[in-house]
Design an enzyme around this catalytic site. Structure first.
Site, PDB file in Angstrom:
ATOM      1  N   ARG A   1     -11.488 -19.748 -38.895  1.00  0.00           N
ATOM      2  CA  ARG A   1     -12.449 -18.854 -39.552  1.00  0.00           C
ATOM      3  C   ARG A   1     -12.133 -18.727 -41.042  1.00  0.00           C
ATOM      4  O   ARG A   1     -10.978 -18.570 -41.438  1.00  0.00           O
ATOM      5  CB  ARG A   1     -12.363 -17.472 -38.881  1.00  0.00           C
ATOM      6  CG  ARG A   1     -13.216 -16.419 -39.509  1.00  0.00           C
ATOM      7  CD  ARG A   1     -14.678 -16.623 -39.157  1.00  0.00           C
ATOM      8  NE  ARG A   1     -15.484 -15.515 -39.615  1.00  0.00           N
ATOM      9  CZ  ARG A   1     -16.814 -15.498 -39.557  1.00  0.00           C
ATOM     10  NH1 ARG A   1     -17.454 -16.545 -39.040  1.00  0.00           N
ATOM     11  NH2 ARG A   1     -17.491 -14.463 -39.992  1.00  0.00           N
TER      12      ARG A   1
ATOM     13  N   GLU B   1       5.468   6.092 -18.394  1.00  0.00           N
ATOM     14  CA  GLU B   1       6.215   7.360 -18.427  1.00  0.00           C
ATOM     15  C   GLU B   1       7.293   7.334 -17.337  1.00  0.00           C
ATOM     16  O   GLU B   1       8.431   7.758 -17.560  1.00  0.00           O
ATOM     17  CB  GLU B   1       5.258   8.552 -18.207  1.00  0.00           C
ATOM     18  CG  GLU B   1       4.287   8.817 -19.363  1.00  0.00           C
ATOM     19  CD  GLU B   1       3.205   7.749 -19.508  1.00  0.00           C
ATOM     20  OE1 GLU B   1       2.688   7.286 -18.478  1.00  0.00           O
ATOM     21  OE2 GLU B   1       2.891   7.357 -20.655  1.00  0.00           O
TER      22      GLU B   1
ATOM     23  N   GLU C   1       2.446  -0.376 -11.123  1.00  0.00           N
ATOM     24  CA  GLU C   1       3.875  -0.666 -10.827  1.00  0.00           C
ATOM     25  C   GLU C   1       4.775   0.383 -11.485  1.00  0.00           C
ATOM     26  O   GLU C   1       5.874   0.106 -11.955  1.00  0.00           O
ATOM     27  CB  GLU C   1       4.238  -2.071 -11.323  1.00  0.00           C
ATOM     28  CG  GLU C   1       5.335  -2.735 -10.509  1.00  0.00           C
ATOM     29  CD  GLU C   1       4.805  -3.571  -9.349  1.00  0.00           C
ATOM     30  OE1 GLU C   1       3.572  -3.596  -9.125  1.00  0.00           O
ATOM     31  OE2 GLU C   1       5.623  -4.181  -8.641  1.00  0.00           O
TER      32      GLU C   1
ATOM     33  N   GLY D   1       0.658   9.218  -6.636  1.00  0.00           N
ATOM     34  CA  GLY D   1       0.795   7.944  -7.324  1.00  0.00           C
ATOM     35  C   GLY D   1       2.190   7.826  -7.887  1.00  0.00           C
ATOM     36  O   GLY D   1       3.088   7.240  -7.267  1.00  0.00           O
ATOM     37  N   SER D   2       2.415   8.448  -9.036  1.00  0.00           N
ATOM     38  CA  SER D   2       3.753   8.417  -9.640  1.00  0.00           C
ATOM     39  C   SER D   2       4.775   9.064  -8.719  1.00  0.00           C
ATOM     40  O   SER D   2       5.908   8.593  -8.613  1.00  0.00           O
ATOM     41  CB  SER D   2       3.739   9.160 -10.978  1.00  0.00           C
ATOM     42  OG  SER D   2       2.822   8.562 -11.857  1.00  0.00           O
TER      43      SER D   2
ATOM     44  N   ALA E   1       0.827  -1.208   0.000  1.00  0.00           N
ATOM     45  CA  ALA E   1       0.000   0.000   0.000  1.00  0.00           C
ATOM     46  C   ALA E   1       0.859   1.255   0.000  1.00  0.00           C
ATOM     47  O   ALA E   1       1.279   1.743   1.048  1.00  0.00           O
ATOM     48  CB  ALA E   1      -0.940  -0.021   1.204  1.00  0.00           C
TER      49      ALA E   1
ATOM     50  N   ARG F   1       8.603  -4.894 -11.114  1.00  0.00           N
ATOM     51  CA  ARG F   1       8.368  -4.493 -12.508  1.00  0.00           C
ATOM     52  C   ARG F   1       8.664  -5.631 -13.476  1.00  0.00           C
ATOM     53  O   ARG F   1       7.985  -5.783 -14.490  1.00  0.00           O
ATOM     54  CB  ARG F   1       9.231  -3.265 -12.832  1.00  0.00           C
ATOM     55  CG  ARG F   1       8.653  -2.039 -12.198  1.00  0.00           C
ATOM     56  CD  ARG F   1       9.532  -0.818 -12.221  1.00  0.00           C
ATOM     57  NE  ARG F   1       8.797   0.238 -11.529  1.00  0.00           N
ATOM     58  CZ  ARG F   1       9.312   1.381 -11.116  1.00  0.00           C
ATOM     59  NH1 ARG F   1      10.586   1.643 -11.324  1.00  0.00           N
ATOM     60  NH2 ARG F   1       8.550   2.266 -10.497  1.00  0.00           N
TER      61      ARG F   1
ATOM     62  N   GLY G   1     -12.387 -10.282 -35.818  1.00  0.00           N
ATOM     63  CA  GLY G   1     -13.503  -9.550 -36.415  1.00  0.00           C
ATOM     64  C   GLY G   1     -14.550  -9.221 -35.360  1.00  0.00           C
ATOM     65  O   GLY G   1     -14.202  -8.911 -34.218  1.00  0.00           O
TER      66      GLY G   1
ATOM     67  N   PRO H   1      -4.442   9.101  -3.037  1.00  0.00           N
ATOM     68  CA  PRO H   1      -5.179   9.950  -3.989  1.00  0.00           C
ATOM     69  C   PRO H   1      -4.314  11.093  -4.533  1.00  0.00           C
ATOM     70  O   PRO H   1      -4.449  11.472  -5.683  1.00  0.00           O
ATOM     71  CB  PRO H   1      -6.343  10.477  -3.151  1.00  0.00           C
ATOM     72  CG  PRO H   1      -6.556   9.429  -2.109  1.00  0.00           C
ATOM     73  CD  PRO H   1      -5.209   8.862  -1.804  1.00  0.00           C
TER      74      PRO H   1
END
Ligand SMILES: Cc1cc2nc3c(=O)[nH]c(=O)nc-3n(C[C@H](O)[C@H](O)[C@H](O)COP(=O)(O)OP(=O)(O)OC[C@H]3O[C@@H](n4cnc5c(N)ncnc54)[C@H](O)[C@@H]3O)c2cc1C
Length: 405
Positions: free
Chosen positions: A294, A393, A389, A158-159, A151, A269, A365, A155
């Site tokens: 197909r 970027e 993870e 993050g990065s 954890a 990663r 398709g 909010p």
């Protein structure tokens, strides 16, 4: 499921990587040890037997695979890289990525649960005291308590992990946590959470790592996210309101939390690279089977040169992704930090995965757009591999930083 769809589904079920393994990954020039082969086989066998059959249903309902995770725990796959001394499977990073691919090919949701559980358990194996290991890691590694969570994300952070705001203060011999985590895999089901919080001011130096057990007073688990893909991985927010935990729940040095998180993320990663390859292998197998089956304009779809080129590009990209992933895993096993190589593997494999699943849907398709076929699930499951993870970027930043250093 209608007759035609069920034929397609049956022919495309979970065959690709098995075939490739049977042909022998040795052609890559990486000799696998007996242990690596064994852990990969155990994962592949379990995935085919216990995960693949229910994956579509879990995707529809969002049901967390509690029983399946308990069985994986008993097999030692929740603590794959934890040493035998600590009760884990003692797998190398190579063994880990082989197993991760096999699980993801059958069920990406289960694979990400394994990824975060293995991340959390590796942190304890590397940084916990002997007493902490005996208390949390041993029963966990034996598969007695269920998954664990990692954890970090919040909010507003993050990065930029160093921007987290959850705070922990010492009060009367206990840590008191206040703050919020979001997007936590297994958040609603984990036996314990490896939580990062700010103990000593702003910046990277002020972060510390804690274990917060399920049911801790002041911990509230939010409702599970209704996600695009990987829908049964039990992603939830965690709220800490005056959450009191024993002083001894600090893992690693006070103020060393940022380093603790980073130490595990490189290997994490590489696991996500393998997870991405697993999803893509499943989609590619489905596309190959469908293209042979197909017919259009009196020929099999596989006879069109465009189909052949698209399949050839996909095979090539997945082999390239494997080479990057195995290189990073081998470097980690040799004790290297391999930050750039791990990021390259995650970046390339997840983006190749996106291209492969997209082409696989196209080859199907209109049927590729049906919820009755697994390829539609693979398409949705693939998207998040470029986000979690560390977004791609962020991976590019890691690679460029080393390149320009
Ligand atoms: C299904 C799922 C499961 C997850 N599981 C976990 C978990 O178990 N534990 C956990 O801690 N987290 C988890 N996460 C969180 C995940 O790691 C973050 O979502 C991710 O790191 C991105 O953070 P963010 O969402 O805050 O995006 P932001 O950081 O807000 O980024 C938004 C966009 O800006 C870009 N960006 C940000 N900074 C830069 C920069 N410097 N240069 C260029 N571009 C930039 C990003 O790449 C992205 O495209 C999970 C997320 C999902 C969706």
């Amino acid at each position: 499921m209608t007759g035609y769809l069920s034929t397609i589904a049956a022919t495309s079920l979970f065959t690709g990587a098995q075939t490739r393994h049977d042909e022998g990954m040795e052609r890559f020039g990486f000799g696998f040890t007996e242990e690596e082969t064994l852990v990969a086989r155990a994962a592949r066998d379990f995935a085919a037997r216990r995960l693949a059959p229910g994956a579509a249903e879990r995707d529809r309902t969002g049901r967390f695979p509690t029983e399946e995770i308990a069985e994986l725990g008993a097999l030692g796959l929740l603590a794959m890289k934890v040493s035998h001394d600590d009760g884990g499977a003692g797998a190398s990073n190579v063994g880990y990525v082989l197993a991760m691919e096999a699980i993801a090919e059958a069920c990406a949701s289960t694979a990400v649960i394994l990824a975060s559980s293995n991340l959390a358990s590796k942190i304890l194996a590397d940084h916990a005291t002997p007493a902490q290991r005996a208390k949390w890691l041993a029963p966990y590694a034996r598969g007695e308590v269920g998954p664990a969570s990692f954890a970090l994300t919040e909010p507003l952070g993050g990065s930029d992990a160093a921007a987290i705001r959850t705070r922990a203060r010492l009060e009367g011999g206990e840590w008191v946590l206040d703050g919020e985590k979001c997007w936590i895999t297994s958040g609603a089901h984990a036996a314990f959470h490896v939580v990062f919080a700010r103990t000593d001011g702003d910046g990277k130096e002020g972060m510390s790592c804690f274990v917060v057990e399920r049911g801790a007073k002041g911990l509230t688990v939010g409702k599970e996210e209704d996600k695009m893909g990987q829908r049964s991985s039990g992603t939830a927010a965690l709220a800490f309101e005056g959450c009191r935990i024993p002083e001894g729940n600090l893992v690693g040095p006070r103020g060393g939390g940022y380093g603790v998180a980073l130490s595990a993320l490189g290997a994490g990663r590489v696991g996500i690279a393998a997870l991405s390859i697993g999803i893509a292998e499943a989609a590619l197998s489905a596309a190959v089977a469908y293209a042979k089956e197909r017919r259009a304009f009196g020929r099999a779809v596989a006879d069109f040169q465009n189909t052949q080129f698209v399949l050839a590009d996909s095979r090539t990209e997945l082999d390239a992704a494997w080479l990057l992933t195995l290189r990073a895993a081998r470097l980690l096993d040799a004790g290297e930090r391999a930050a750039s190589e791990s990021s390259m593997a995650k970046l390339f494999a997840s983006e190749a995965c996106g291209r492969v699943v997209d082409r696989a849907v196209q080859i199907h398709g209109g049927f590729g757009y049906s919820r009755e076929l697994a390829v539609e699930r693979h398409y949705r499951d693939a998207r998040v591999t470029r986000i979690y993870e560390g977004t791609n970027e962020i991976q590019r930043i890691v690679i460029a930083r080393q390149l320009l250093a």
